[in-house]
Design a protein around this motif. Structure first.
Motif, PDB file in Angstrom:
ATOM      1  N   GLU A 106      13.939 -17.922  70.736  1.00 19.77           N
ATOM      2  CA  GLU A 106      15.397 -17.666  71.154  1.00 19.77           C
ATOM      3  C   GLU A 106      15.582 -16.239  71.753  1.00 19.77           C
ATOM      4  OE1 GLU A 106      17.991 -19.219  72.111  1.00 19.77           O
ATOM      5  OE2 GLU A 106      17.120 -21.166  71.398  1.00 19.77           O
ATOM      6  N   PHE A 107      14.586 -15.345  71.158  1.00 18.55           N
ATOM      7  CA  PHE A 107      14.562 -13.849  71.451  1.00 18.55           C
ATOM      8  C   PHE A 107      13.941 -13.427  72.702  1.00 18.55           C
ATOM      9  CE2 PHE A 107      15.320 -14.191  66.965  1.00 18.55           C
ATOM     10  CZ  PHE A 107      16.749 -13.537  66.964  1.00 18.55           C
ATOM     11  N   ALA A 108      13.434 -14.405  73.514  1.00 18.35           N
ATOM     12  CA  ALA A 108      12.791 -14.188  74.731  1.00 18.35           C
ATOM     13  C   ALA A 108      13.569 -13.383  75.631  1.00 18.35           C
ATOM     14  CB  ALA A 108      12.239 -15.581  75.384  1.00 18.35           C
ATOM     15  N   TYR A 109      14.967 -14.009  75.618  1.00 15.93           N
ATOM     16  CA  TYR A 109      16.110 -13.287  76.454  1.00 15.93           C
ATOM     17  C   TYR A 109      16.093 -11.838  76.291  1.00 15.93           C
ATOM     18  CZ  TYR A 109      19.764 -12.750  73.168  1.00 15.93           C
ATOM     19  OH  TYR A 109      20.646 -12.424  71.937  1.00 15.93           O
ATOM     20  N   LEU A 110      16.025 -11.451  74.857  1.00 16.14           N
ATOM     21  CA  LEU A 110      15.946  -9.958  74.761  1.00 16.14           C
ATOM     22  C   LEU A 110      14.938  -9.368  75.159  1.00 16.14           C
ATOM     23  CD1 LEU A 110      17.756  -9.878  71.214  1.00 16.14           C
ATOM     24  CD2 LEU A 110      18.818  -8.916  73.257  1.00 16.14           C
ATOM     25  N   ALA A 111      13.435  -9.925  75.056  1.00 18.36           N
ATOM     26  CA  ALA A 111      12.284  -9.197  75.344  1.00 18.36           C
ATOM     27  C   ALA A 111      12.428  -9.328  77.122  1.00 18.36           C
ATOM     28  CB  ALA A 111      11.303 -10.258  75.149  1.00 18.36           C
ATOM     29  N   LYS A 112      12.873 -10.199  77.637  1.00 11.17           N
ATOM     30  CA  LYS A 112      12.815  -9.959  79.172  1.00 11.17           C
ATOM     31  C   LYS A 112      13.950  -8.918  79.502  1.00 11.17           C
ATOM     32  CE  LYS A 112      11.464 -14.806  80.185  1.00 11.17           C
ATOM     33  NZ  LYS A 112      11.560 -16.017  80.818  1.00 11.17           N
ATOM     34  N   GLU A 113      14.788  -8.778  78.688  1.00 12.50           N
ATOM     35  CA  GLU A 113      15.731  -7.426  79.085  1.00 12.50           C
ATOM     36  C   GLU A 113      15.179  -6.102  78.731  1.00 12.50           C
ATOM     37  OE1 GLU A 113      18.550  -7.540  80.876  1.00 12.50           O
ATOM     38  OE2 GLU A 113      18.398  -9.480  81.201  1.00 12.50           O
ATOM     39  N   GLY A 114      13.899  -6.130  78.254  1.00 10.02           N
ATOM     40  CA  GLY A 114      13.382  -4.736  78.156  1.00 10.02           C
ATOM     41  C   GLY A 114      13.408  -4.357  76.465  1.00 10.02           C
ATOM     42  N   TYR A 115      13.732  -5.033  75.528  1.00 14.86           N
ATOM     43  CA  TYR A 115      13.818  -5.064  74.215  1.00 14.86           C
ATOM     44  C   TYR A 115      12.714  -5.386  73.395  1.00 14.86           C
ATOM     45  CZ  TYR A 115      18.741  -4.073  75.119  1.00 14.86           C
ATOM     46  OH  TYR A 115      19.788  -3.709  75.778  1.00 14.86           O
ATOM     47  N   HIS A 116      12.147  -4.688  72.296  1.00 14.10           N
ATOM     48  CA  HIS A 116      11.321  -5.347  71.275  1.00 14.10           C
ATOM     49  C   HIS A 116      12.274  -6.073  70.306  1.00 14.10           C
ATOM     50  CE1 HIS A 116       7.776  -3.689  73.203  1.00 14.10           C
ATOM     51  NE2 HIS A 116       7.922  -2.560  72.709  1.00 14.10           N
ATOM     52  N   VAL A 117      11.725  -7.190  69.740  1.00 15.47           N
ATOM     53  CA  VAL A 117      12.593  -7.682  68.595  1.00 15.47           C
ATOM     54  C   VAL A 117      11.427  -8.012  67.453  1.00 15.47           C
ATOM     55  CG1 VAL A 117      13.961  -9.875  67.974  1.00 15.47           C
ATOM     56  CG2 VAL A 117      13.849  -8.954  70.351  1.00 15.47           C
ATOM     57  N   VAL A 118      11.668  -7.356  66.350  1.00 16.04           N
ATOM     58  CA  VAL A 118      10.976  -7.470  65.316  1.00 16.04           C
ATOM     59  C   VAL A 118      11.337  -8.408  64.046  1.00 16.04           C
ATOM     60  CG1 VAL A 118       9.777  -6.149  63.589  1.00 16.04           C
ATOM     61  CG2 VAL A 118      10.077  -5.280  65.789  1.00 16.04           C
ATOM     62  N   LEU A 119      10.761  -9.346  63.628  1.00 15.76           N
ATOM     63  CA  LEU A 119      11.266 -10.449  62.951  1.00 15.76           C
ATOM     64  C   LEU A 119      10.675 -10.215  61.534  1.00 15.76           C
ATOM     65  CD1 LEU A 119      10.688 -13.654  65.075  1.00 15.76           C
ATOM     66  CD2 LEU A 119      12.546 -12.208  65.276  1.00 15.76           C
ATOM     67  N   ILE A 120      11.586  -9.977  60.566  1.00 12.43           N
ATOM     68  CA  ILE A 120      10.789  -9.395  59.255  1.00 12.43           C
ATOM     69  C   ILE A 120      11.042 -10.465  58.342  1.00 12.43           C
ATOM     70  CG2 ILE A 120      11.356  -7.065  59.998  1.00 12.43           C
ATOM     71  CD1 ILE A 120      13.397  -6.985  57.694  1.00 12.43           C
ATOM     72  N   GLU A 121       9.664 -10.177  57.166  1.00 16.10           N
ATOM     73  CA  GLU A 121      10.027 -11.172  55.806  1.00 16.10           C
ATOM     74  C   GLU A 121      10.722 -10.106  55.047  1.00 16.10           C
ATOM     75  OE1 GLU A 121       5.682 -13.241  56.490  1.00 16.10           O
ATOM     76  OE2 GLU A 121       6.077 -11.865  54.994  1.00 16.10           O
ATOM     77  N   TYR A 122      11.118 -10.604  53.874  1.00 17.52           N
ATOM     78  CA  TYR A 122      11.601  -9.766  52.749  1.00 17.52           C
ATOM     79  C   TYR A 122      11.620 -10.484  51.341  1.00 17.52           C
ATOM     80  CZ  TYR A 122      16.124 -12.325  53.776  1.00 17.52           C
ATOM     81  OH  TYR A 122      16.914 -13.196  54.111  1.00 17.52           O
ATOM     82  N   ARG A 123      11.589  -9.726  50.515  1.00 13.46           N
ATOM     83  CA  ARG A 123      11.692 -10.447  49.234  1.00 13.46           C
ATOM     84  C   ARG A 123      12.910 -11.288  48.764  1.00 13.46           C
ATOM     85  NH1 ARG A 123      10.110  -5.413  45.457  1.00 13.46           N
ATOM     86  NH2 ARG A 123      11.382  -4.395  47.196  1.00 13.46           N
ATOM     87  N   VAL A 124      12.994 -12.400  48.510  1.00 12.64           N
ATOM     88  CA  VAL A 124      14.078 -13.407  48.161  1.00 12.64           C
ATOM     89  C   VAL A 124      14.324 -13.291  46.581  1.00 12.64           C
ATOM     90  CG1 VAL A 124      13.916 -14.880  50.010  1.00 12.64           C
ATOM     91  CG2 VAL A 124      12.500 -15.336  48.088  1.00 12.64           C
ATOM     92  N   SER A 125      15.375 -13.834  46.281  1.00 16.22           N
ATOM     93  CA  SER A 125      16.118 -13.340  44.883  1.00 16.22           C
ATOM     94  C   SER A 125      15.103 -14.041  43.761  1.00 16.22           C
ATOM     95  CB  SER A 125      17.271 -14.073  44.691  1.00 16.22           C
ATOM     96  OG  SER A 125      17.229 -15.458  44.974  1.00 16.22           O
ATOM     97  N   ASN A 126      14.152 -15.034  44.036  1.00 21.46           N
ATOM     98  CA  ASN A 126      13.248 -15.439  43.021  1.00 21.46           C
ATOM     99  C   ASN A 126      12.017 -14.370  42.702  1.00 21.46           C
ATOM    100  OD1 ASN A 126      12.070 -16.339  45.244  1.00 21.46           O
ATOM    101  ND2 ASN A 126      11.266 -18.095  44.236  1.00 21.46           N
ATOM    102  N   GLU A 127      11.958 -13.567  43.748  1.00 27.65           N
ATOM    103  CA  GLU A 127      10.621 -12.636  43.605  1.00 27.65           C
ATOM    104  C   GLU A 127      11.484 -11.147  42.998  1.00 27.65           C
ATOM    105  OE1 GLU A 127       7.926 -12.576  47.007  1.00 27.65           O
ATOM    106  OE2 GLU A 127       9.940 -13.183  48.093  1.00 27.65           O
ATOM    107  N   ALA A 128      12.635 -10.806  43.537  1.00 24.38           N
ATOM    108  CA  ALA A 128      12.972  -9.674  43.202  1.00 24.38           C
ATOM    109  C   ALA A 128      14.394  -9.374  43.563  1.00 24.38           C
ATOM    110  CB  ALA A 128      12.356  -8.445  43.820  1.00 24.38           C
ATOM    111  N   VAL A 129      15.319  -8.823  42.537  1.00 26.40           N
ATOM    112  CA  VAL A 129      16.676  -9.019  42.763  1.00 26.40           C
ATOM    113  C   VAL A 129      17.082  -7.640  43.565  1.00 26.40           C
ATOM    114  CG1 VAL A 129      17.266 -10.436  40.818  1.00 26.40           C
ATOM    115  CG2 VAL A 129      17.374  -7.892  40.494  1.00 26.40           C
ATOM    116  N   PHE A 130      18.542  -7.747  43.762  1.00 26.63           N
ATOM    117  CA  PHE A 130      18.988  -6.543  44.583  1.00 26.63           C
ATOM    118  C   PHE A 130      18.757  -5.226  44.051  1.00 26.63           C
ATOM    119  CE2 PHE A 130      22.539  -3.398  44.816  1.00 26.63           C
ATOM    120  CZ  PHE A 130      22.721  -3.183  46.210  1.00 26.63           C
ATOM    121  N   PRO A 131      18.267  -4.119  44.664  1.00 29.44           N
ATOM    122  CA  PRO A 131      18.475  -3.924  46.034  1.00 29.44           C
ATOM    123  C   PRO A 131      17.191  -4.294  46.620  1.00 29.44           C
ATOM    124  CG  PRO A 131      18.056  -1.728  45.114  1.00 29.44           C
ATOM    125  CD  PRO A 131      18.203  -2.698  43.892  1.00 29.44           C
TER     126      PRO A 131
END
Length: 288
Positions: A78-103
């Protein structure tokens, strides 16, 4: 049948560059580390391995999943439309709640932004034009990233010395006041015995922790502009949560737009329609 074609390159193709490790937070009681990855949706280079010469504005995308699970590549096409408009889109992983709590999850998102600035020349990142965008729990994390610039509580020593602030925030149906979500007697979507907000904050969370986890607590006149979308029929995260955020931004004089989608439930296809994409593009052109 043989046909000869003579073509000019009118546009570069959009490509996915997966599995770039940006952070290695501790795991397994501190004995090992967890490799967190990011994935680029962007225009392809003219030749493989070429260092990017043009620095482009960049959007960091944070997927939701009730703070307990993620699939960062789910909406990658779905982010191809942003790439075609000249943006980089970076999709990130992060630790979820069973790995580490806030923050932890907020710290991960900020580490990703610092990584991008630290490697701006390699990946063609315009260090001065980074935005953050997310949906549901990812929308909450985007709101937190936008509101907590310079706060040491949300920084780690990875890529130390690089800034984790952003120029703009796009929040799709994310929660805001997690304490209010838990205490709301009408909020029974997950049942009393499973509250993702409680898992996210951890069993020892105090009132101070809940306040620290509320992006409204950190909004100042220097907070970047916000674009917020929410469905009025959302039973998982009530649209009142986005109204609270919008009102707090307005009170501080921060540019903000709230779009309420009539009769739309949580995380539905309406949020990916061309009309929404045009609103997002207009917002990015104005502020990024």
């Amino acid at each position: 049948m043989v046909k000869n074609l003579s073509l000019q390159v009118a546009e570069n193709p959009v490509c996915l560059i997966p599995d770039i490790v940006y952070s290695q937070p501790p795991a397994y009681f501190g004995y090992t580390s967890r490799a967190l990855k990011m994935h680029f949706v962007r225009l392809a280079e003219d030749r493989l391995g070429a260092q990017e010469k043009t620095k482009r504005p960049t959007i960091v995308w944070i997927i939701g999943g009730a703070f307990k699970e993620i699939a960062p590549l789910k909406f990658a096409p779905e982010f191809a439309y942003l790439a075609k408009e000249g943006y980089h889109v970076v999709l990130i992983e992060y630790r979820v709640s069973n790995e580490a709590v806030f923050p932890a999850a907020v710290q991960d998102a900020k580490a990703a932004i610092r990584f991008l600035r630290a490697h701006a020349d390699k990946y063609g990142i315009d260090e001065n034009r980074i935005a953050v965008m997310g949906d549901s729990a990812g929308g909450y994390l985007a709101a937190m990233v936008g509101a907590t610039a310079g706060m040491k509580e949300f920084e780690t020593d990875e890529w130390e010395g690089y800034d984790s602030s952003v120029r703009a925030v796009i929040d799709l149906y994310g929660p805001t006041d997690l304490e209010a979500m838990v205490k709301d007697p009408d909020n029974r979507y997950f049942g009393d015995n499973f509250k993702p907000e409680v898992q996210f904050l951890g069993p020892s969370a105090t009132h101070g922790t809940w306040r620290l986890a509320n992006p409204i607590s950190h909004i100042t006149r220097e907070t970047p502009p916000y674009l917020i979308f929410h469905g009025t029929a959302d039973e998982m995260v009530p649209d009142s949560q986005s109204r609270l955020l919008y009102e707090a931004l307005e009170k501080k004089g921060v540019p903000a737009d709230l779009y309420l989608l009539e009769g739309v439930y949580h995380a539905r296809h309406e949020f990916w329609q061309p009309e929404i994409k045009e609103i997002i593009l207009d917002f990015l052109r104005r502020y990024l």
